[in-house]
Design a protein around this motif. Structure first.
Motif, mmCIF file in Angstrom:
data_model
loop_
_atom_site.group_PDB
_atom_site.id
_atom_site.type_symbol
_atom_site.label_atom_id
_atom_site.label_comp_id
_atom_site.label_asym_id
_atom_site.label_seq_id
_atom_site.Cartn_x
_atom_site.Cartn_y
_atom_site.Cartn_z
ATOM 1 N N LEU A 28 0.712 -1.061 0.133
ATOM 2 C CA LEU A 28 -0.007 0.056 -0.057
ATOM 3 C C LEU A 28 0.929 1.329 -0.081
ATOM 4 C CD1 LEU A 28 -2.880 -1.136 2.646
ATOM 5 C CD2 LEU A 28 -3.015 -0.745 0.196
ATOM 6 N N ALA A 29 1.948 1.063 0.592
ATOM 7 C CA ALA A 29 2.904 2.271 0.724
ATOM 8 C C ALA A 29 3.701 2.669 -0.421
ATOM 9 C CB ALA A 29 3.797 2.210 2.028
ATOM 10 N N ASN A 30 4.000 1.759 -1.318
ATOM 11 C CA ASN A 30 4.871 1.637 -2.533
ATOM 12 C C ASN A 30 4.128 1.912 -3.712
ATOM 13 O OD1 ASN A 30 7.692 1.430 -1.582
ATOM 14 N ND2 ASN A 30 6.895 0.039 -0.281
ATOM 15 N N ASN A 31 2.862 2.334 -3.784
ATOM 16 C CA ASN A 31 2.098 2.634 -4.879
ATOM 17 C C ASN A 31 1.337 4.040 -4.589
ATOM 18 O OD1 ASN A 31 0.258 2.836 -6.940
ATOM 19 N ND2 ASN A 31 0.364 0.551 -7.373
ATOM 20 N N VAL A 32 1.461 4.951 -5.428
ATOM 21 C CA VAL A 32 0.886 6.099 -4.941
ATOM 22 C C VAL A 32 -0.705 6.132 -5.214
ATOM 23 C CG1 VAL A 32 3.061 7.625 -5.511
ATOM 24 C CG2 VAL A 32 1.505 7.199 -7.075
ATOM 25 N N TRP A 33 -1.045 4.986 -5.367
ATOM 26 C CA TRP A 33 -2.549 4.744 -5.490
ATOM 27 C C TRP A 33 -3.181 5.444 -4.364
ATOM 28 C CZ3 TRP A 33 -6.444 0.778 -3.788
ATOM 29 C CH2 TRP A 33 -7.474 0.652 -4.785
ATOM 30 N N PHE A 34 -2.499 5.603 -2.972
ATOM 31 C CA PHE A 34 -3.086 6.210 -1.990
ATOM 32 C C PHE A 34 -3.181 7.462 -2.199
ATOM 33 C CE2 PHE A 34 1.726 6.845 -1.508
ATOM 34 C CZ PHE A 34 1.672 8.120 -1.203
ATOM 35 N N THR A 35 -2.704 8.187 -3.221
ATOM 36 C CA THR A 35 -2.962 9.638 -3.231
ATOM 37 C C THR A 35 -4.455 9.863 -3.730
ATOM 38 O OG1 THR A 35 -2.058 9.902 -5.613
ATOM 39 C CG2 THR A 35 -0.711 10.093 -3.781
ATOM 40 N N TRP A 36 -4.935 8.898 -4.302
ATOM 41 C CA TRP A 36 -6.530 9.075 -4.975
ATOM 42 C C TRP A 36 -7.451 8.118 -4.190
ATOM 43 C CZ3 TRP A 36 -3.138 7.228 -8.327
ATOM 44 C CH2 TRP A 36 -3.424 6.201 -9.350
ATOM 45 N N HIS A 37 -7.071 7.573 -2.982
ATOM 46 C CA HIS A 37 -7.798 6.635 -2.385
ATOM 47 C C HIS A 37 -7.556 6.939 -0.823
ATOM 48 C CE1 HIS A 37 -7.961 4.537 -6.221
ATOM 49 N NE2 HIS A 37 -9.014 4.084 -5.675
ATOM 50 N N GLN A 38 -8.637 7.684 -0.554
ATOM 51 C CA GLN A 38 -8.313 8.471 0.928
ATOM 52 C C GLN A 38 -8.448 7.548 2.043
ATOM 53 O OE1 GLN A 38 -10.077 12.366 1.229
ATOM 54 N NE2 GLN A 38 -10.317 12.616 -1.096
ATOM 55 N N ASP A 39 -9.144 6.386 1.808
ATOM 56 C CA ASP A 39 -9.184 5.396 2.688
ATOM 57 C C ASP A 39 -7.861 4.882 3.283
ATOM 58 O OD1 ASP A 39 -9.113 4.249 0.412
ATOM 59 O OD2 ASP A 39 -10.154 2.325 0.973
ATOM 60 N N ILE A 40 -6.792 4.718 2.132
ATOM 61 C CA ILE A 40 -5.654 4.380 2.626
ATOM 62 C C ILE A 40 -4.801 5.338 3.133
ATOM 63 C CG2 ILE A 40 -3.472 3.518 1.425
ATOM 64 C CD1 ILE A 40 -4.899 2.649 -0.805
ATOM 65 N N ALA A 41 -4.996 6.521 2.541
ATOM 66 C CA ALA A 41 -4.428 7.886 3.357
ATOM 67 C C ALA A 41 -4.672 7.703 5.090
ATOM 68 C CB ALA A 41 -4.582 9.032 2.643
ATOM 69 N N HIS A 42 -6.277 7.691 5.239
ATOM 70 C CA HIS A 42 -6.788 7.520 6.578
ATOM 71 C C HIS A 42 -6.092 6.442 7.321
ATOM 72 C CE1 HIS A 42 -9.594 6.697 9.353
ATOM 73 N NE2 HIS A 42 -9.654 7.933 9.705
ATOM 74 N N LEU A 43 -5.837 5.247 6.633
ATOM 75 C CA LEU A 43 -5.098 4.147 7.287
ATOM 76 C C LEU A 43 -3.727 4.784 7.787
ATOM 77 C CD1 LEU A 43 -5.404 1.028 7.564
ATOM 78 C CD2 LEU A 43 -4.128 0.820 5.549
ATOM 79 N N PHE A 44 -3.068 5.067 6.757
ATOM 80 C CA PHE A 44 -1.496 5.606 7.444
ATOM 81 C C PHE A 44 -1.597 6.782 8.750
ATOM 82 C CE2 PHE A 44 -0.387 3.698 3.247
ATOM 83 C CZ PHE A 44 0.199 2.875 3.652
#
Length: 877
Positions: free
Chosen positions: A42-58
């Motif tokens: 999850l951390a090594n794919n910038v998919w987290f920049t447009w999936h805010q549930d992942i950003a919220h996870l971190f």
């Protein structure tokens, strides 16, 4: 032996400190419990920049650390304490959220990429750009060009197109801005720690670094390759900072847009030539190449060189292949914004390389000149890109029009309107720029399709169903957060300046979360007129401090390090913002970046844009604002010239251009004040019993409904795919079949065309119908053409027609293919057509001959065209 800081005496009498370097390097990281291993992917794919549930996870892992590390999940995983990791590994709620996010990413990545067009192979499209703005924690961008490139890759991922990105990895990135006590911009270049960033060094199956190399002034420069995963898309970044290179070459990829022209040329050699070689080292053979601005134009030369050396093609044949599979996007309507290099500098860097191309150096220089015969003209990378691309576009309709005029010299035999530069208007990747509050609201009322199908008018029409109260309360929360963010940033800046406690306390009270908030953020260049709103300071102060309808403004932006006038604009703004009577209503945010931009476009009420028309290529910040319910007030330039409607925004002026720039600034600044005083502020403060600005909210909804489905990057990428990628990929297959037989045949055909072209004559033009022509009727025309040794299928003979102005110039134009009707053995041919007459008015036509479009991707690359003259007309028959 001297200790590390023992002064060493030099012959000059100066002293320096001995610097001891490590002989072995290693990284120390926290040990991630096995149960938390999905976090690494999850951390090594910038998919987290447009999936805010992942950003919220971190963020949930360690909130303060998440904010301080610039939302960098790789840094977070390495810096978080072992005890906290162990706690999270036992937290069932956290683990359930992590598993859901990981499963979503795995499902997303499992879909095979789509080729460019149906029934096509899996060859990739290579997308080259000097900068990519993907995430706050990847500072390898400077502004709009890079952010656009980042959004392009994100939409390619969402659309599942087989695209690979190619750029440079800058160890110091673009500069970090800070202001001195006088408000003058200063620059800092902190080094990026690649070990704490979401990038991976590319290695082969034996663990060895995959490398490419280029030659710079006779010296071999090694390149290592980093990969950033952008959802399904791989972005490859080239890096010269490797041990094998001498210090001067290791610094080539140090700073984005840093150094002098010599350094810029080195970077562009690495990007263009090195980029093609890096893809080959990785085993990637693209079917088409897309150059985002001219920085990567040397890629076209390297492709020609490879085809010559490996396929045995002539330079002309290789050039035809490359042209047919190249696309070029220009972003800059200002001539000074395009890189040009002196002939002497080009000779120093390219003498040996041009020899390998098998052409004379003067011929090579001609590819980069508007006038190939002008030996004093510098070499332009944009001209090179235009000449070696079948497809070219500007980034808005107005920009394409400006570009056609600007670059018409490349095609001097064509009128400006026929210059082959089309328009594909930029768009934004909406999920990357929308606030979580607004995204949750859209999920409830628009459904998941707003994210999956953002260019659907049907989906965005549902925005009208959002209750006014919910939309407004959501927007108010974002404004409150912006105000808190601005106060914190201002306090941080003032602390570093050593101000008093009293001033810090005052900074904590600036701005008001309940009043009309204007945002202005962009690069501070003179033509963007960042200080236009200060033209009449007294009147602006009246607007800021109005007792019943006050406004406040938040500004941000950088000037190029070498742009003294741009820095002066910022200094003037800071001085104004520091005035006692307005300091609570005016804040300038230091060090503009993706995070600052996101906060501003999500929390302002009104987005202000004041470029001098027509110098704004497109501009996308206003699009980001719209997606968050923010209204626009802008000059009719760039995208707003297409998007503006009075039902959901305001225009400064009516699209006029001025010779007197001082008069323009006077008129348009007055227009801004009048709009703010008479329309914008009254509408914002017009509240009902429930304190809702019903009229304002109506405009918010109208803007979302009409603009979001158009000005988004999914639509933009699909335009590129349909207009460029599909055709270029098809030509790639057609020309490479049977050991490049198609390419060789095309080169021979072009040689035949070039040899015979000067012999072609339009002898007569016949009009078979009398005057006047009835509406809805047709006018039959014919032309007698001498083609020498060419055949009718080698050329396109066209009727070029349309309505005429008072001076008998075409105001609009269309073309109609004429059909061969008769021939003789001496090279004479007759072509005929019928012109439809659908409307009344004054019309005219002429005859144009160009090389056949069926043979070439575009006939314009030959520069060949023949027009009929007045003497050819023989009248009605």
């Amino acid at each position: 032996m001297a200790c590390p800081l023992t002064p060493i005496r030099l012959r000059s009498g100066q002293e320096r400190e001995l610097l001891v370097k490590a002989i072995y390097k290693y990284n120390v990281l926290a040990r991630l419990p096995e149960r938390l291993k999905p976090l690494e992917k999850l951390a090594n794919n910038v998919w987290f920049t447009w999936h805010q549930d992942i950003a919220h996870l971190f963020m949930r892992m360690e909130g303060e650390l998440w904010e301080s590390c610039k939302h960098n999940p790789v840094f977070l995983l390495g810096a978080i304490g072992q005890e906290r990791l162990n706690q999270l590994a036992a937290d069932e709620g956290f683990l359930a959220q992590m598993d859901r996010a990981h499963e979503d990413l795995e499902r997303y990545l499992s879909v095979e990429p789509s080729p460019a067009g149906e029934g096509q192979d899996q060859s990739a499209i290579a997308y080259f750009s000097a900068e990519f703005g993907l995430a706050e924690c990847l500072p390898i961008y400077s502004g709009g060009l890079g952010v656009l490139a980042g959004d392009h890759l994100k939409s390619c991922s969402d659309l599942n197109l087989h695209v690979v990105g190619v750029g440079l990895f800058y160890h110091e990135g673009y500069f970090q801005q800070y202001l001195n006590v006088d408000g003058w911009q200063q620059e800092a270049y902190p080094e990026n720690d690649v070990t704490t960033m979401p990038v991976k060094l590319m290695r082969d199956e034996k663990g060895r670094r995959i490398k490419a190399e280029v030659s710079i002034r006779g010296q071999t420069v090694k390149l290592q390759i980093w990969r950033v995963m952008v959802g399904r898309v791989s972005l490859y970044l080239l890096d010269t900072n490797v041990e094998e290179n001498p210090p001067e070459h290791r610094r080539i990829t140090s700073r984005l847009y840093g150094g002098d022209l010599d350094m810029r040329l080195r970077q562009e050699i690495v990007l263009g030539i090195g980029g093609v070689r890096a893809l080959r080292s990785l085993g990637i053979r693209p079917s088409a190449y897309h150059m985002n601005e001219g920085h990567s134009a040397f890629s076209a030369l390297e492709r020609i060189c490879i085809l010559k050396n490996e396929e045995g093609l002539s330079f002309d044949a290789a050039r035809e292949f490359v042209i047919a599979t190249n696309a070029f996007t220009t972003h800059t309507p200002v001539p000074a914004g395009h890189d040009v290099f002196s002939p002497d500098l080009m000779h120093a860097y390219f003498e040996d390389y041009v020899h390998s191309l098998g052409i004379a150096f003067k011929v090579f220089l001609g590819f980069g000149r508007l006038d190939p015969m002008n030996e004093h003209e510098p070499f332009s990378l944009s001209v090179l890109a235009f000449r070696l691309s079948a497809h070219a576009n500007g980034v808005s309709r107005l920009h394409a029009k400006v570009s056609r005029k600007m670059w018409n010299g490349i095609w001097p035999k064509n009128p400006v309107e026929d210059t082959p530069i089309s328009a594909i208007t930029n768009g934004i990747h909406i999920p990357s720029w929308i606030s979580k509050d607004m995204a949750d609201l859209f999920d409830r009322y628009l459904g998941p399709s707003w994210c999956e199908d953002p260019d659907s008018h049907r989906v965005w029409k549902r925005a009208e169903q959002i209750p006014d109260s919910e939309l407004w309360r959501t927007h108010e929360r974002r404004r409150e957060r912006l105000i808190g963010f601005a106060r914190q940033r201002l306090q941080t800046r003032l602390k570093s300046s050593g101000v008093s406690v009293r001033e810090l306390e005052a900074a904590a009270q600036v701005l008001n979360p309940e009043i009309l908030t204007i945002g202005f953020a962009r690069r501070f260049a003179e033509y963007k007129r960042g200080d236009l709103i200060l033209k009449d300071e007294a009147r602006f102060i009246e607007l800021l401090t109005h007792p019943e309808r006050p406004i406040q403004i938040i500004m941000a932006g950088k000037a190029h390090p070498q742009d003294a006038p741009g820095k002066e604009l910022i200094r003037r703004i800071i001085h104004f913002a520091n005035r006692e009577e307005v300091r609570h209503r005016f804040v300038f945010l230091e060090n503009y970046n993706i995070m600052v931009a996101s906060m501003m476009v999500q929390g302002c009420d009104l987005w202000l844009n004041t470029p001098r028309r027509p110098l704004e290529a497109c501009g996308t910040s206003g699009m980001k604002a719209v997606a968050n319910g923010v209204l626009n007030l802008s000059t009719l330039d760039g995208w707003w010239e297409e998007g503006y409607d009075q039902s959901y925004g305001w225009a400064i002026g009516r699209g006029e251009t001025y010779d007197d720039l001082h008069l323009q600034d006077e008129v348009e600044s007055r227009d801004i004040y009048n709009l703010l005083e008479r329309e914008v502020a009254p509408l914002f403060y017009d509240r009902g019993l429930d304190n809702l600005p019903v009229g304002w909210v109506k405009k918010m909804k109208a803007a979302m409904c009409h603009l979001c489905p158009v000005f988004n990057s999914n639509r933009m990428v699909q335009d590129y795919n349909h207009q460029f990628y599909v055709g270029a990929s098809k030509r790639y297959r057609d020309l490479s079949r049977e050991q490049m037989k198609g390419t060789k045949d095309l080169a021979l055909w072009r040689q035949k065309i070039m040899t015979n072209w000067d012999q072609i004559r339009i002898n007569r033009v016949h009009v078979y119908d009398g005057q006047p022509v009835p509406v809805k009727g047709r006018i039959s025309v014919g032309t007698d053409v001498f083609l020498h040794q060419l055949k009718p299928e080698d050329v396109d003979v066209e009727v070029y027609f349309g309505p005429l102005s008072f001076e008998d110039e075409f105001t609009e134009r269309k073309t109609l293919q004429m059909k061969a009707a008769d021939s003789d053995s001496n090279g004479n041919h007759r072509f005929e057509a019928e012109i439809p007459c659908s409307q009344t008015g004054k019309y005219g036509f002429t005859i144009r001959i160009m090389p056949s479009r069926e043979k070439m991707e575009t006939p314009y690359t030959t520069g060949l065209v023949i027009w009929a003259n007045d003497e050819a007309i023989v009248g009605s028959q």
